[in-house]
Write a protein that holds these residues in place. Sequence first.
Motif: not given
Length: 409
Positions: A268-288, A307-312
């Motif tokens: 599925s599109r629900a891929k595991t993301l590594r620690p330090g990843s940042v999540v942004l809500t895009a629907r419903g309550t936008v901007g959390a 995170p990559g070139r831009m650290p976590a």
Amino acid sequence: MSETKTTVFRDLLAATKDGDWGKGESRQGHVPAYVIRGTDFAEVRRGCIAGVPIRYLAEKTVHRRLLRADDILIETAGGSRDRPTGRTVLISQEILDAFPGDVTCASFARFLRVDPVAASPRYVYWYLQYLYARGDMWTHQVQHTGVARFQFTRFAGTEEVPLPVRAEQDAIAAVLGALDDKIAVNERIATTADSMCDLIFQSRAQQHASVPMSRLLHPILGGTPDRKNESYWGGSVPWASAKDVVNATVGVLASTEEHITETATQNSRAKTLRPGSVVLTARGTVGAVARMVMPAAINQSCYAFEPGRMPAAVLFHMVRSAAKSMLGMAHGTVFSTVNMKTFDHVEIPNLPADVLNTLNGELASLHQLIVSHLQESRQLATLRDTLLPQLMSGRLRVKDAEKIAEEAT
């Protein structure tokens, strides 16, 4: 509990009254007051009052609803499929002192003023917490329309409260309250550190030119595995929804309501993301915005940035800063949404590599402080919730609970 008697709940009350939502704007014959809603209970319990709105209530009657120290608020409408009405919050003197004006509760709640001669108000509060945790409040809920309601009159007239001797009531309340107080202190420290991080980030960011967000960051849209496939659900991979992000304390995503399997992440599109990843809500309550402290996947109501070139640590404050701009250009009318095109229009500061590394070092130490305090709070909350039924049922002696709580704090 020794020497325990029982008393019908309504006989413990000196006063109780429904709240009032009042008016949204000032008008003649109305006065301002802070109005605590059911949605504010969790934050108020932690001593955070920033989200409590000011409303305007009728001057002639507002005095009947103003809160006093040791009043208990109980939610009488709301709830959901998974959560009954009947949540409570204790209004301490410290909470009242934090407000610059008068305080009351909204119309979907009511205050309970326990007669201190009849019982310890704080013990009664913890007994209500016990009933809620045990699921007893479901039996007093009714839903004739779209809104679930708590049948307070029925509850107050039928619920019998066990009352040990007063000294034991006070001791039980003190043990549980001490854990709650330590949790609140930890979260205030975390909130202060988080605010410091924002100030540090802004002071560096404003010194550099900005570019479209899409030039520096790659948004990753999440997904929902097939609900009909049982092999995808109940696994070890945390799966974050917008609700999880919104509820993240101080922007730290440390747990999720649902989990999926490794197989689901592969199909599925629900891929595991590594620690330090940042999540942004895009629907419903936008901007959390929240940062992951563990590997996790997200659903399609969120975008993630790894995170990559831009650290976590920098990444988190970069996305949080961008989210404020994003809200002004979200697409949609009924439910605002953020889509991939949005990131072409939102600008973020283009920081050189040396600035990124230096800034990340400053922020990361404060981030670790935040995480450690929140981790301790989760451990204390687990201990509190374990002690609560043991104390209320009499299976654990107060002296033993006091020793356990003292060692934990």
